[in-house]
Write an enzyme that holds these catalytic residues in place. Structure first.
Site, PDB file in Angstrom:
ATOM      1  N   LEU A  35      -4.951   1.405  -1.252  1.00 17.05           N
ATOM      2  CA  LEU A  35      -3.815   1.169  -2.142  1.00 17.05           C
ATOM      3  C   LEU A  35      -3.948   1.896  -3.482  1.00 17.05           C
ATOM      4  CD1 LEU A  35      -3.272  -2.655  -1.509  1.00 17.05           C
ATOM      5  CD2 LEU A  35      -2.304  -0.701  -0.289  1.00 17.05           C
ATOM      6  N   HIS A  39       1.813   1.976  -3.984  1.00 16.18           N
ATOM      7  CA  HIS A  39       1.887   0.733  -3.201  1.00 16.18           C
ATOM      8  C   HIS A  39       2.139  -0.466  -4.120  1.00 16.18           C
ATOM      9  CE1 HIS A  39      -0.939   3.179  -0.543  1.00 16.18           C
ATOM     10  NE2 HIS A  39       0.007   2.848   0.299  1.00 16.18           N
ATOM     11  N   LYS A 150      10.305   5.383  -1.055  1.00 12.09           N
ATOM     12  CA  LYS A 150      11.087   6.582  -0.748  1.00 12.09           C
ATOM     13  C   LYS A 150      10.172   7.790  -0.562  1.00 12.09           C
ATOM     14  CE  LYS A 150      15.279   5.163  -3.177  1.00 12.09           C
ATOM     15  NZ  LYS A 150      16.315   5.604  -4.138  1.00 12.09           N
ATOM     16  N   MET A 186       2.004  10.178  -5.430  1.00 13.10           N
ATOM     17  CA  MET A 186       0.758   9.486  -5.053  1.00 13.10           C
ATOM     18  C   MET A 186       0.732   9.268  -3.547  1.00 13.10           C
ATOM     19  SD  MET A 186      -0.026   6.704  -7.961  1.00 13.10           S
ATOM     20  CE  MET A 186      -0.295   7.244  -9.622  1.00 13.10           C
ATOM     21  N   SER A 187      -0.445   9.462  -2.957  1.00 11.09           N
ATOM     22  CA  SER A 187      -0.603   9.264  -1.516  1.00 11.09           C
ATOM     23  C   SER A 187      -2.084   9.039  -1.230  1.00 11.09           C
ATOM     24  CB  SER A 187      -0.142  10.522  -0.778  1.00 11.09           C
ATOM     25  OG  SER A 187      -0.629  10.519   0.540  1.00 11.09           O
TER      26      SER A 187
HETATM   27  P1  AMP Z   1       1.259   3.736   3.615  1.00 12.99           P
HETATM   28  O1  AMP Z   1       0.144   2.837   3.268  1.00 12.99           O
HETATM   29  O2  AMP Z   1       1.018   5.163   3.309  1.00 12.99           O
HETATM   30  O3  AMP Z   1       1.786   3.501   5.015  1.00 12.99           O
HETATM   31  O4  AMP Z   1       2.456   3.325   2.650  1.00 12.99           O
HETATM   32  C1  AMP Z   1       2.914   2.018   2.574  1.00 12.99           C
HETATM   33  C2  AMP Z   1       4.191   2.001   1.787  1.00 12.99           C
HETATM   34  O5  AMP Z   1       3.952   2.494   0.473  1.00 12.99           O
HETATM   35  C3  AMP Z   1       5.293   2.880   2.404  1.00 12.99           C
HETATM   36  O6  AMP Z   1       6.541   2.220   2.292  1.00 12.99           O
HETATM   37  C4  AMP Z   1       5.230   4.109   1.533  1.00 12.99           C
HETATM   38  O7  AMP Z   1       6.439   4.835   1.477  1.00 12.99           O
HETATM   39  C5  AMP Z   1       4.904   3.505   0.188  1.00 12.99           C
HETATM   40  N1  AMP Z   1       4.341   4.509  -0.715  1.00 12.99           N
HETATM   41  C6  AMP Z   1       3.271   5.312  -0.495  1.00 12.99           C
HETATM   42  N2  AMP Z   1       3.074   6.138  -1.528  1.00 12.99           N
HETATM   43  C7  AMP Z   1       4.043   5.863  -2.430  1.00 12.99           C
HETATM   44  C8  AMP Z   1       4.401   6.403  -3.712  1.00 12.99           C
HETATM   45  N3  AMP Z   1       3.710   7.389  -4.268  1.00 12.99           N
HETATM   46  N4  AMP Z   1       5.456   5.865  -4.368  1.00 12.99           N
HETATM   47  C9  AMP Z   1       6.181   4.856  -3.802  1.00 12.99           C
HETATM   48  N5  AMP Z   1       5.897   4.316  -2.587  1.00 12.99           N
HETATM   49  C10 AMP Z   1       4.860   4.814  -1.916  1.00 12.99           C
END
Ligand code: AMP
Length: 284
Positions: A35, A39, A150, A186-187
């Site tokens: 996270l 998130h 998004k 962010m990712s």
């Molecule tokens: P994930 O853990 O990558 O499957 O992401 C879980 C949720 O967090 C998903 O709805 C993603 O779109 C959201 N999410 C991931 N990175 C971001 C970000 N930088 N900004 C907003 N939401 C995010």
């Protein structure tokens, strides 16, 4: 501080039944963990909408292709739980594989129009895996609200459509992208980038913003905007563009006659070395 309750499937179901009996509303944020502030922004939105907030952490094996990074995907459970506790999450659902996919599991959810487009084109089966796990999680949590970023624009649109097509009760909320100071979205996968490549990746948001400026200045040609964004992106030699598309926000359809006539979004997927990055920007 009380640690967020960490629950198995059986305990979570029991807690949810209790909340329902007390007429507490529930907002849900599905994640794969590792996270970051993106998130956590979703959790904050969830907290604004409902009395109780549930976050799931599950690295969903069926949304990863055979050559993708399932085994490598970052798993940082301890610090995730700490962050979720600090922000005031009521329950964290951290299921194991067998709870979600017991032996003999064989039913999947598929969108015939949108699953193979954009990210789906290079990741066959990906969105089938996503929709299947999200529907399962919805059935387990039965949330009044669910929040999706998004950042994964196509995923958000697919989940909205699933919710509409399958008469789901949850109201799907799309949350704005949270970015690093220099613009990179962010990712969890940014952790795989070297410091130099993180800097290089800033060109993605710069290019998208350039497209938005063209649109604001009156350009309505899909081709012109896409070409301009792409050539800006390609200024960074290490970046390989997988796709760059300007679509209608509505169902991510293409624009007839290649002219922007309704709310639009530029969507991009690139490779930077071994790392695949996606981003997007709504133009209006
Ligand atoms: P994930 O853990 O990558 O499957 O992401 C879980 C949720 O967090 C998903 O709805 C993603 O779109 C959201 N999410 C991931 N990175 C971001 C970000 N930088 N900004 C907003 N939401 C995010």
């Amino acid at each position: 501080m009380k640690t967020a309750a960490l629950l198995s499937l059986k305990d979570l179901s029991f807690l949810i039944q209790n909340w329902k009996r007390s007429k507490d509303t529930i907002a849900f944020v599905p994640t794969m963990g590792a996270l970051h502030d993106g998130h956590l922004s979703l959790v904050k939105i969830a907290k604004q909408h409902a009395k109780k907030t549930v976050v799931s952490i599950f690295v969903n094996p069926i949304q990863f292709g055979p050559n993708e990074d399932f085994n490598k995907y970052p798993r940082t459970f301890e610090s995730d739980l700490e962050k979720l506790t600090k922000i005031g999450t009521d329950a964290v659902f951290f299921p194991n594989n067998e709870e979600i996919y017991p032996n003999g599991f064989s039913t999947y959810v598929y969108n015939r129009e949108m699953s193979s487009d954009l990210c789906g084109a290079s990741r066959p089966g990906h969105f089938e895996g996503v929709l299947t796990v999200v529907l399962k999680l919805f059935n387990i949590v039965d949330p009044d609200y669910s929040v999706f970023g998004k950042k994964d624009y196509q995923q958000w649109k697919l989940i909205e459509k699933m919710s509409l097509d399958l008469n789901l009760r949850t109201k799907v909320i799309g949350a704005d992208i949270v970015r690093e100071p220099h613009g990179l979205a962010m990712s969890s996968r940014n952790n795989f980038l070297s410091i130099e490549d993180r800097d290089k990746a800033a060109i993605i948001y710069k290019s998208l913003t350039y497209g938005k400026t063209l649109y604001k200045d009156g350009c309505r040609s899909v081709k012109e905007i896409c070409q301009a964004v792409k050539s800006k992106l390609c200024e960074e030699k290490k970046i390989q563009v997988e796709y760059l598309e300007l679509r209608q926000q509505d169902l991510l359809m293409t624009f007839p006659n290649d002219i922007v006539t309704s709310p639009a979004v530029v969507l991009v997927a690139v490779r930077l070395g071994d790392v695949r990055l996606i981003d997007n920007l709504e133009l209006n």
